[in-house]
Design an enzyme around this catalytic site. Structure first.
Site, PDB file in Angstrom:
ATOM      1  N   ASP A 153      50.896  57.361  33.447  1.00  0.00           N
ATOM      2  CA  ASP A 153      51.275  58.265  32.369  1.00  0.00           C
ATOM      3  C   ASP A 153      50.942  59.689  32.809  1.00  0.00           C
ATOM      4  OD1 ASP A 153      52.049  59.017  29.706  1.00  0.00           O
ATOM      5  OD2 ASP A 153      49.931  59.253  29.238  1.00  0.00           O
ATOM      6  N   ASP A 209      25.186  27.483  53.734  1.00  0.00           N
ATOM      7  CA  ASP A 209      26.487  27.942  53.246  1.00  0.00           C
ATOM      8  C   ASP A 209      26.341  29.049  52.205  1.00  0.00           C
ATOM      9  OD1 ASP A 209      27.570  26.086  54.852  1.00  0.00           O
ATOM     10  OD2 ASP A 209      28.670  24.999  53.312  1.00  0.00           O
ATOM     11  N   ASP A 255      46.847  56.358  28.404  1.00  0.00           N
ATOM     12  CA  ASP A 255      45.799  56.655  27.429  1.00  0.00           C
ATOM     13  C   ASP A 255      46.278  56.544  25.994  1.00  0.00           C
ATOM     14  OD1 ASP A 255      47.497  58.816  27.379  1.00  0.00           O
ATOM     15  OD2 ASP A 255      45.928  60.344  27.482  1.00  0.00           O
ATOM     16  N   ASP A 264      51.288  53.362  25.557  1.00  0.00           N
ATOM     17  CA  ASP A 264      51.082  52.763  26.879  1.00  0.00           C
ATOM     18  C   ASP A 264      50.594  51.314  26.804  1.00  0.00           C
ATOM     19  OD1 ASP A 264      51.688  55.164  28.264  1.00  0.00           O
ATOM     20  OD2 ASP A 264      49.699  55.926  27.803  1.00  0.00           O
ATOM     21  N   GLU A 276      31.833  23.585  47.354  1.00  0.00           N
ATOM     22  CA  GLU A 276      31.546  23.581  45.917  1.00  0.00           C
ATOM     23  C   GLU A 276      30.985  24.902  45.396  1.00  0.00           C
ATOM     24  OE1 GLU A 276      28.156  21.888  48.243  1.00  0.00           O
ATOM     25  OE2 GLU A 276      30.231  21.316  47.997  1.00  0.00           O
ATOM     26  N   VAL A 289      33.556  14.870  49.774  1.00  0.00           N
ATOM     27  CA  VAL A 289      32.572  15.740  49.116  1.00  0.00           C
ATOM     28  C   VAL A 289      32.126  16.843  50.068  1.00  0.00           C
ATOM     29  CG1 VAL A 289      30.268  15.840  48.107  1.00  0.00           C
ATOM     30  CG2 VAL A 289      31.805  13.970  47.513  1.00  0.00           C
ATOM     31  N   ALA A 290      31.933  16.471  51.353  1.00  0.00           N
ATOM     32  CA  ALA A 290      31.504  17.468  52.334  1.00  0.00           C
ATOM     33  C   ALA A 290      32.565  18.532  52.546  1.00  0.00           C
ATOM     34  CB  ALA A 290      31.187  16.782  53.658  1.00  0.00           C
TER      35      ALA A 290
END
Length: 885
Positions: free
Chosen positions: A331, A716, A619, A623, A289, A284-285
């Site tokens: 284009d 953290d 545009d 395209d 997360e 977990v450490a």
């Protein structure tokens, strides 16, 4: 129905194949039957995901699955419900962000469907009816006039000076003159099918009649809609990197947990259940997360900055993808150019002049180009008409030519309209002295045949063969520069002929001059191309326009060098190459002319197979498939169709090509800052894991789960987010694109994570060792409690000091500036206070299992924090010196 394409058939053959009559059209009963059999003239909508499906799709990511497992373990096994709650909150936040950003993913097909014309004028049963365009069927006879939007694909049966503007489909900026004759010569590109008009094209001039030959998904626009539906969603480099990072972390976590579990049992450090819980605590450490949320926040902050600079991001990963771009395939029309015909050169009195210099007063060329012109000027000043003609009137306006006043003084009394066979247009104006001015403009090769005299200033002289050769040479010279050239001629007559036609008025004319026009490049585009090249990015032009025009604009922009014809290829030449041949040759080409939508997708795919990250700008409707296929599609906000915007990952609010370069810089900065956050988080977590691992191996007291949780939450998260808004490092746009193969550990980050994480752990363990070797209190329990508190304080504080180190991977902290980022300064201060309060504020000691430290112990903790900056700076210096040798 014959296998020959409809454009190769005569009108009679097409009428027979569609079983209809040109004068009466279909009967109402026949039209109703065909509509029931074949369905409405509408575009199919792509299958949409429900909100729940989109939400659940967010949990397919490998890193998310790891976090969910970690939350389950933290809560059910370790009974750290707070930790489990935080992890689940992060996962849910990430999913919500993802659903929000993808909510417009289906807009492209919706926009295509909405583009259908509401009504069409159709002959049915001998009468002209107004029919909703979805009710059109193959065989319907449709009447067209200027201002109409074409409701389906039509084969023309009649054309009276008909012109259609098809730039959204073909990329060609100039309206196409339409005819009715069958076309020979095999396969003909969309832009050259002059006897057809296509769904959603605009009729700009004249009138015509056509028979419907394709409706709905069978039209050219429908084919594009099908390609958009079929296009696979590309995985961005960011998504690939996060996926790889998740797998790497999982492997590391499992290995570490297994080692701790096995060694602990071997040493008999604890019972099997206790060692299992210890191993799970380590796992977990080890998981950062907060990483998915931090990455999402950094990307969201990047989108806000880019929006302020006219780059609107529709999908969060697009922010970072731009930073890894190797190829920008753009284009031409409306993107690199202004999509507005402009007079650039004028030729008169035997010399070529820049248009900005104007036309000498004695020359009638300005009058002729404005008089022989059907442009309508509205009350608000907007000009309606053929873009070539409006360009001539706009040029006259810039030169102070008052068209309204001139027409009042010399009103038009007659005309010979333009037609595509003779390529001329003439208007006749009554002058104040009662005579008549014949004003003619048209194609130089046709008009020069009807010219017998030459005007030089106020002097008129017979036109010699040498004069003709000089005029033709000037025309050829401008044409080679991709200018569209028109000739102006005139004469003055005393009385009007009885019959006004080409034969009676378009003879014995006086040459006035030549006008050269072009859809010019955007003023800022050349600089943007140069900046892209300096950043190691290859700009390319992909257009439906003619080869000469595309090559000339590309040279002017610096995309290719003058005379580099080998870098230019047409759609027909591309079709002649197999996929294998094209894959070998793709690096040769920088300009693609006369291409169809499927060509654009093929070009994008060819570069992607070479491992390149491709950005595609555009545009038009044509395209959209390539925009969706590219790693990042960039639509135009002003001139762009809703289709192209809907298929894009990012939209330029100002249609400014240079905004792409700004966005690339922002994308590179975002990736660099994500790297910094990852370097910070993983080195911190590695330090935590190493500390727990060695404490287990040495038989020392372990840091409690609440210690790890608080450090992960406080020291953290805040600094990692603040690192995401670090200013751009100098020279970032001089670096080569990192490309698709790079990842978050590239550029020395991976090595830095390892040795800096080991350094954090070693310093923390060193402080613990000092605490138990030179204790302040007596008694084993008190000594170990103090040492554990010192280790806890050091592990938290050392991470805050280390946050300054990761402001740059290679440069010194003193070069990049320690305190330039105000958000970072506040984050460090807040994290420090939240860490200190657990030790210094009464009442928190018992909750966090810590003791009060004296000044000697605090000095040791602070010394370790400062030491990590000193050591990292020395290592960076050594690496820079080695690199410069």
């Amino acid at each position: 129905m014959t296998q020959r394409p409809v454009y190769a058939q005569t009108p009679e053959e097409v009428l027979a194949a569609t079983a209809t009559d040109a004068t009466r059209g279909l009967s109402p009963q026949d039209a109703a039957k065909r509509l029931a059999d074949n369905g409405p003239n509408a575009l199919a909508k792509g299958e949409k995901k429900t909100l729940l499906q989109r939400f659940l799709a967010q949990f397919k990511d490998f890193m998310i699955i790891v976090l969910l497992v970690a939350a389950l373990v933290a809560g059910v096994v370790v009974h750290e419900w707070a930790d489990a709650g935080i992890i689940l909150a992060v996962v849910l936040l990430n999913a919500v962000f993802g659903v929000f950003q993808e909510s417009k993913a289906e807009e492209a097909i919706d926009a295509l469907a909405q583009m259908a014309t509401p009504n069409a004028h159709v002959r049915r049963g001998g009468a002209v009816e107004t029919v909703p365009s979805p009710d059109l069927v193959v065989g319907d006879i449709v009447l067209l006039e200027a201002g109409d939007v074409v409701p389906a694909d039509l084969r023309l049966l009649e054309s009276a000076n008909l012109k259609a503007e098809e730039s959204a489909l073909t990329g060609e900026s100039v309206p196409v003159e339409k005819t009715t004759a069958a076309l020979d010569g095999g396969e003909v590109g969309i832009g050259d099918r002059t006897n057809m008009v296509f769904m959603n094209a605009n009729i700009t001039y004249g009138r015509g009649v056509g028979v419907v030959v394709a409706t709905g998904m069978q039209t050219e626009v429908g084919r594009i809609a099908g390609m958009i539906n079929a296009a696979e969603e590309t995985t961005t480099p960011l998504q690939e990197n996060l996926k790889q990072l998740g797998k790497s972390l999982t492997l590391m976590i499992l290995v570490i947990a297994a080692i701790v579990f096995a060694v602990g049992l071997w040493r008999q450090a604890a019972s099997l259940p206790e060692m299992f819980l210890t191993a799970i605590s380590l796992a977990v450490a080890a998981i950062p997360e907060g990483l998915p949320a931090i990455v999402t926040i950094i990307l969201a902050l990047g989108t806000q900055k880019m929006a302020k600079r006219n780059a609107l991001v529709r999908k969060l990963p697009a922010v970072e993808t731009l930073g890894s771009t190797d190829i920008i395939a753009s284009d031409k029309t409306g993107t690199l150019t202004q999509n507005k015909m402009t007079v650039e050169k004028v030729y008169y009195d035997g010399a070529l002049h820049d248009a900005a210099a104007g036309i000498a007063g004695g020359n009638l060329m300005m009058t002729i180009m404005n008089f022989a012109n059907d442009t309508k000027i509205q009350e608000d000043g907007e000009m309606l008409g053929d873009p070539t003609e409006t360009a001539l009137v706009a040029y006259g306006k810039t030169q102070g030519f008052d068209l309204a006043a001139q027409l009042t003084a010399a009103p038009r009394v007659a005309e010979v309209p333009f037609d595509s066979e003779r390529k001329l247009m003439t208007t006749i104006h009554r002058l104040e002295d009662g005579r008549f001015l014949i004003a003619t403009k048209g194609a130089p090769d046709q008009l020069l045949k009807r010219v017998s005299q030459l005007a030089t200033g106020d002097v008129t002289a017979p036109l010699t063969d040498a004069d003709r050769a000089t005029i033709l040479a000037a025309n050829t010279g401008m044409a080679k520069q991709a200018l569209r050239v028109l000739m102006m001629a005139y004469k003055v007559i005393d009385t009007l002929p009885t019959t006004i036609d080409s034969a009676s008025v378009e003879t014995d004319l006086i040459f006035a001059g030549l006008v050269g026009m072009i859809d010019p490049e955007r003023p800022e585009a050349a600089k943007a191309v140069a900046e892209a090249k300096a950043a190691g990015i290859r700009p390319m032009m992909i257009t439906g326009d003619h080869q000469d025009t595309a090559e000339a604009i590309a040279v002017r922009l610096g995309i290719i060098d003058a005379g580099d014809d080998a870098a230019v290829i047409t759609g027909a030449e591309l079709d002649a190459q197999s996929d294998e041949e094209f894959a070998k040759n793709v690096t040769k080409y920088s300009v693609y002319a006369r291409v169809a939508p499927e060509h654009k997708v093929r070009i994008v795919n060819a570069w992607q197979k070479r491992g390149k990250v491709v950005a595609m700008t555009g545009d038009g409707v044509n395209d959209a498939p390539a925009l969706k296929a590219a790693d990042i599609g960039i639509g135009m906000g002003i001139t762009g169709t809703e289709v192209s915007k809907g298929a894009s990952d990012m939209v330029l609010a100002d249609d400014n090509f240079s905004t792409i370069v700004i966005a690339v810089e922002e994308g590179r900065k975002v990736f660099s800052n994500i790297q910094k956050s990852i370097q910070y988080l993983l080195s911190a977590n590695l330090g935590e894991v190493l500390t727990l691992f060695m404490m287990t191996m040495l038989g020392w007291d372990l840091l409690a789960p609440v210690h790890i949780l608080w450090i992960n939450l406080v020291t953290d998260t805040f600094p990692a987010i603040a690192l995401g808004v670090e200013p751009t490092e100098p020279g970032i746009m001089k670096q080569k694109p990192r490309g698709r193969k790079s990842n978050f550990f590239s550029g020395g980050v991976g090595q830095a994570v390892v040795w800096q994480g080991l350094l954090e752990g070693a310093l923390t363990l060193g402080v613990y060792f000092i605490g138990i070797t030179w204790p302040v209190h007596s008694g084993n329990a008190a000594i170990h409690a103090d040492a554990l508190t010192m280790a806890y304080a050091t592990l938290g504080l050392i991470q805050l000091f280390h946050a300054f180190n990761v402001k740059s991977i290679h440069q010194s902290l003193f070069t990049v500036g320690a305190f330039r980022n105000k958000a970072f300064n506040w984050a460090i201060l807040a994290s420090f206070l939240l860490l200190a309060v657990t030790i210094l504020v009464p009442g928190f000691n018992g909750l966090f299992h810590v003791t009060s430290l004296d000044w000697h112990q605090w000095a040791t903790v602070l010394g370790a924090g400062v030491a990590i900056i000193v050591i990292v700076e020395l290592v960076k210096l050594a690496l820079r010196l080695r690199k410069n040798k």
